[in-house]
Design a protein around this motif. Structure first.
Motif, mmCIF file in Angstrom:
data_model
loop_
_atom_site.group_PDB
_atom_site.id
_atom_site.type_symbol
_atom_site.label_atom_id
_atom_site.label_comp_id
_atom_site.label_asym_id
_atom_site.label_seq_id
_atom_site.Cartn_x
_atom_site.Cartn_y
_atom_site.Cartn_z
ATOM 1 N N PHE A 147 62.460 65.485 -21.344
ATOM 2 C CA PHE A 147 61.795 64.019 -22.678
ATOM 3 C C PHE A 147 62.493 63.051 -22.848
ATOM 4 N N LYS A 148 62.109 61.688 -23.022
ATOM 5 C CA LYS A 148 62.645 61.002 -23.827
ATOM 6 C C LYS A 148 62.893 60.455 -25.580
ATOM 7 N N THR A 149 63.517 60.623 -25.523
ATOM 8 C CA THR A 149 63.745 60.513 -27.120
ATOM 9 C C THR A 149 64.831 59.289 -27.246
ATOM 10 N N GLY A 150 64.735 58.679 -28.976
ATOM 11 C CA GLY A 150 65.907 57.936 -29.586
ATOM 12 C C GLY A 150 66.353 58.968 -30.282
ATOM 13 N N LYS A 151 65.866 59.777 -30.967
ATOM 14 C CA LYS A 151 66.305 60.991 -32.401
ATOM 15 C C LYS A 151 66.218 62.289 -31.920
ATOM 16 N N ILE A 152 67.293 62.658 -32.787
ATOM 17 C CA ILE A 152 67.822 64.255 -32.916
ATOM 18 C C ILE A 152 67.109 65.091 -33.764
ATOM 19 N N ASP A 153 67.246 66.041 -33.428
ATOM 20 C CA ASP A 153 66.689 67.319 -34.087
ATOM 21 C C ASP A 153 65.206 67.977 -33.938
ATOM 22 N N TYR A 165 53.367 69.220 -30.330
ATOM 23 C CA TYR A 165 54.115 68.464 -31.537
ATOM 24 C C TYR A 165 55.547 68.749 -31.593
ATOM 25 N N VAL A 166 56.046 67.544 -31.806
ATOM 26 C CA VAL A 166 57.782 67.047 -32.046
ATOM 27 C C VAL A 166 57.296 66.411 -33.080
ATOM 28 N N ALA A 167 58.822 66.970 -33.109
ATOM 29 C CA ALA A 167 59.056 66.065 -34.610
ATOM 30 C C ALA A 167 60.201 65.672 -35.000
ATOM 31 N N THR A 168 61.134 64.738 -34.949
ATOM 32 C CA THR A 168 62.227 64.366 -34.621
ATOM 33 C C THR A 168 62.635 63.536 -35.904
ATOM 34 N N GLN A 169 63.983 63.687 -36.107
ATOM 35 C CA GLN A 169 64.750 62.438 -36.688
ATOM 36 C C GLN A 169 63.578 61.227 -37.937
ATOM 37 N N GLY A 170 63.779 61.269 -38.679
ATOM 38 C CA GLY A 170 63.560 60.026 -39.072
ATOM 39 C C GLY A 170 62.239 59.900 -40.434
ATOM 40 N N ILE A 171 60.712 60.784 -40.689
ATOM 41 C CA ILE A 171 60.401 61.407 -39.688
ATOM 42 C C ILE A 171 59.683 61.621 -38.710
ATOM 43 N N LEU A 172 59.671 61.530 -37.294
ATOM 44 C CA LEU A 172 58.862 60.873 -36.610
ATOM 45 C C LEU A 172 58.096 61.976 -35.905
ATOM 46 N N LEU A 173 56.753 61.948 -35.307
ATOM 47 C CA LEU A 173 55.802 62.560 -34.898
ATOM 48 C C LEU A 173 55.084 62.301 -33.507
ATOM 49 N N SER A 189 55.247 57.341 -37.538
ATOM 50 C CA SER A 189 56.774 57.646 -39.246
ATOM 51 C C SER A 189 55.728 59.013 -39.829
ATOM 52 N N ILE A 190 55.856 59.972 -40.155
ATOM 53 C CA ILE A 190 55.140 61.018 -41.094
ATOM 54 C C ILE A 190 55.455 60.898 -42.514
ATOM 55 N N TRP A 191 56.932 60.564 -43.207
ATOM 56 C CA TRP A 191 57.370 61.347 -44.030
ATOM 57 C C TRP A 191 58.766 61.007 -43.665
ATOM 58 N N ASN A 192 59.508 60.232 -45.079
ATOM 59 C CA ASN A 192 60.850 59.671 -45.050
ATOM 60 C C ASN A 192 61.653 60.037 -45.943
ATOM 61 N N GLY A 193 61.492 61.457 -46.141
ATOM 62 C CA GLY A 193 62.389 61.805 -47.568
ATOM 63 C C GLY A 193 61.751 61.634 -48.970
ATOM 64 N N THR A 194 62.870 62.199 -49.643
ATOM 65 C CA THR A 194 62.877 61.442 -51.049
ATOM 66 C C THR A 194 64.452 60.700 -50.905
ATOM 67 N N GLY A 195 64.731 59.852 -49.835
ATOM 68 C CA GLY A 195 65.611 58.979 -51.163
ATOM 69 C C GLY A 195 67.141 59.666 -50.547
ATOM 70 N N GLY A 196 67.224 60.292 -49.638
ATOM 71 C CA GLY A 196 68.603 60.841 -49.308
ATOM 72 C C GLY A 196 68.662 60.357 -47.929
#
Length: 584
Positions: A147-153, A165-173, A189-196
């Motif tokens: 599959f084609k993606t620009g993100k990891i994990d 579903y695939v969730a990847t770095q970013g966090i993208l779904l 984009s479903i969440w970008n973490g807490t600022g780290g």
């Protein structure tokens, strides 16, 4: 600084103290998967747990481990185990920490799915999904769906309606079609973490009517952390937990640092557990040759509440019992901390021996010993230079993870070089620009009178390549091989403490004649240009650039026999090393 004797005395006291916990099976030592095992992902099927870890450009890659008790882990297969699964990708990968990044393993409708992403190809990131109905067999792992993606994990999650579903770095779904590899567009984009920095390593769990999204953030060094958010809908919005991070050792003086990038799962009794990565460095973060290892922690996850994860330490205790101790695990691979006792009299190459990139076909074979055809490039090669000397077509190197703080590794070498520069030996290998070698090499003779029979001087050569470390690199040391030594020659790497490697040679028939040829600090293979990986110990053969194309001059084949690796102790806290037999 404590001596080895003092450290082991401390270890004996710790082991003795464990008698008080004989009825508490939850007492165990981390790391539960020692050695380079970064980014663990785990799942359970019936009474067996399965975990996979990152391997980057090592091959075979994506090792799958199985366990009945969460402390004894058997290597059962590699999902990426043949060049035909991803033809040409390895050969086109130039950098040292590209390749297979963090994978996720899941089981759905009778099939194991292992999703990952390969970095470093000219066309960008390649998403892959391997499938198997028998994870105990290498051959049962499929060619991957791409599959084609620009993100990891990538994470892989099935909802109650059967959608994947695939969730990847970013966090993208994105929704994924697991037959074609097609992804829904655009990514959400479903969440970008807490600022780290670097929100990545996502895993989605559905529990008590919530979608829980657990991620890693803060980078992969000492600020590494696990954070979590939840939502009633898979696409969000996600509400972060007010007490994030739920697991980290940042800003502490604990021996285990870089704690993060975890996965959660349950045992048969319903208890929650997690695995994540950690580094045994202490807050100084200087010496950690085994890199990022896999650690086990208990969790409490009550109905409707947020999960509570136990702080990662070397010695874990005081939690509901582990599953009963068992080594009754199928498969023909070794348990991760067991010794190597390989004489190479026949059969396949042992499962725990790996290469740096896919090797050339025919470079390694077992006949009467492990025969290694030398490569033109040596262990360093010419990174980003001539592809024939860069190592991209495969190093003539085979090794296993260093899985213990204290260990001895040795191998017997039969070697009759015909041309100056031909070499075979042993190494502590982190990357092509961070390694510690002891080779038998044919050098130019010092004699001023050369005859037709004179082919040079056979010598032991200790040399170190180490980039991006803050200490001096030891000088090369050359010792002529005594004329009375008979083949084979035994080459040995051992650790006398937690910071030093000793490299020695001796006739295989007379260990008392051993010569210590070199000593090197473990800091030389800590971090450096291999911050994501960990040290391997193993054997190599090279003609150091002679020859043409990919081929060395005639001669120089190395035959390795009596391969032995014995773990003796694990450091579990600052100044405390526990003898291997006392860990479980």
């Amino acid at each position: 600084m404590k001596t080895t004797k003092q450290i082991l005395l401390v270890a004996s006291a710790v082991i003795g103290a464990l008698a008080n916990y004989s009825e508490n099976n939850a007492t165990y030592f981390n790391p539960t998967l020692p050695g380079w095992h970064s980014d663990p992902s785990c799942t359970r099927v019936k009474d067996t747990f399965y975990c996979v870890t990152s391997t980057f450009i090592a091959f075979p890659g994506l090792p799958v481990y199985a366990s009945k008790d969460l402390t004894n882990w058997k290597l059962i297969s590699h999902a990426w185990n043949r060049e035909s699964q991803l033809p040409g990708l390895s050969y086109n990968t130039s950098e040292q920490q590209q390749g297979m990044y963090a994978a996720t393993i899941r089981y759905h409708d009778g099939v194991f799915h292992l999703i990952c992403e390969y970095l470093g190809t000219p066309g960008g990131i390649v998403g892959v999904v391997f499938k198997s109905t028998d994870p105990f067999d290498d051959a049962a792992w499929s060619d991957p769906i791409r599959f084609k993606t620009g993100k990891i994990d990538p994470d892989l999650f099935w909802d109650d309606d059967g959608k994947a579903y695939v969730a990847t770095q970013g966090i993208l779904l994105q929704e994924i079609n697991l037959k074609t590899g097609d992804l829904s567009q655009p990514p959400v984009s479903i969440w970008n973490g807490t600022g780290g920095v670097w929100p990545e390593g996502p895993h989605i769990y559905k529990k008590d009517g919530y979608y829980y999204l657990m991620i890693a953030e803060g980078g992969t060094a000492q600020d590494h952390s696990i954070t979590i958010a939840r939502s009633r809908k898979i696409y969000g919005p996600y509400e972060p937990y007010e007490n994030n991070p739920i697991l980290t050792n940042k800003h502490t003086n604990r021996f285990f640092q870089t704690v993060g990038h975890g996965d959660l799962f349950q045992d048969e009794a319903g208890n929650w557990w997690g695995m994540c990565l950690a580094t045994r460095s202490g807050p100084d973060f200087k010496i950690y040759p085994m890199g990022r290892e896999a650690v086990l922690f208990p969790a409490t996850w009550n109905k409707g509440e947020w999960p509570v994860l136990q702080t990662v330490e070397g010695k874990m205790s005081g939690w509901p019992s582990l599953p009963a101790v068992s080594r009754d695990v199928a498969g023909d691979g070794p348990f991760n901390t067991d010794p190597d006792v390989y004489d190479f009299k026949g059969g396949p190459i042992p499962k725990n021996l790996i290469h740096w990139r896919v090797p050339r076909e025919g470079a390694f074979s077992i006949k009467n010993g492990l025969e290694v055809v030398p490569s033109r490039n040596n262990l360093t090669g010419i990174p980003f230079g001539d592809i024939e000397l860069s190592g991209q077509r495969g190093l003539a190197f085979i090794g296993r993870r260093q899985t213990h703080t204290l260990f001895t590794y040795s191998v017997d070498l039969t070697f009759d070089p015909k041309s100056v520069g031909q070499e075979a030996g042993v190494t502590v290998f982190l990357t092509q620009v961070n390694h510690i070698d002891l080779g038998v090499v044919l050098l130019e003779s010092n004699s001023t009178i050369k005859t037709a029979k004179s082919k040079g001087q056979l010598a032991l050569r200790f040399r170190v390549e180490s980039k991006n470390v803050p200490i001096p690199v030891p000088a090369t040391n050359i010792v002529p091989i005594p004329s009375h030594w008979k083949s084979p020659i035994r080459l040995q790497i051992s650790t006398r403490n937690n910071i030093t490697y000793d490299l020695s040679a001796m006739p295989a028939s007379n260990e008392a004649a051993a010569i210590k040829v070199g000593t090197a600090s473990a800091q030389l293979v800590s971090g450096g240009n291999g911050t994501f990986v960990g040290s391997l110990v193993g054997a190599y053969a090279t003609c150091n650039g002679a020859g043409k194309g990919l081929d060395c001059p005639e001669g120089g084949k190395a035959v390795f026999g009596r391969w032995r690796y014995t773990g003796k102790g694990q450091q579990v806290a600052q100044g405390v090393i526990v003898a291997e037999e006392g860990r479980s």
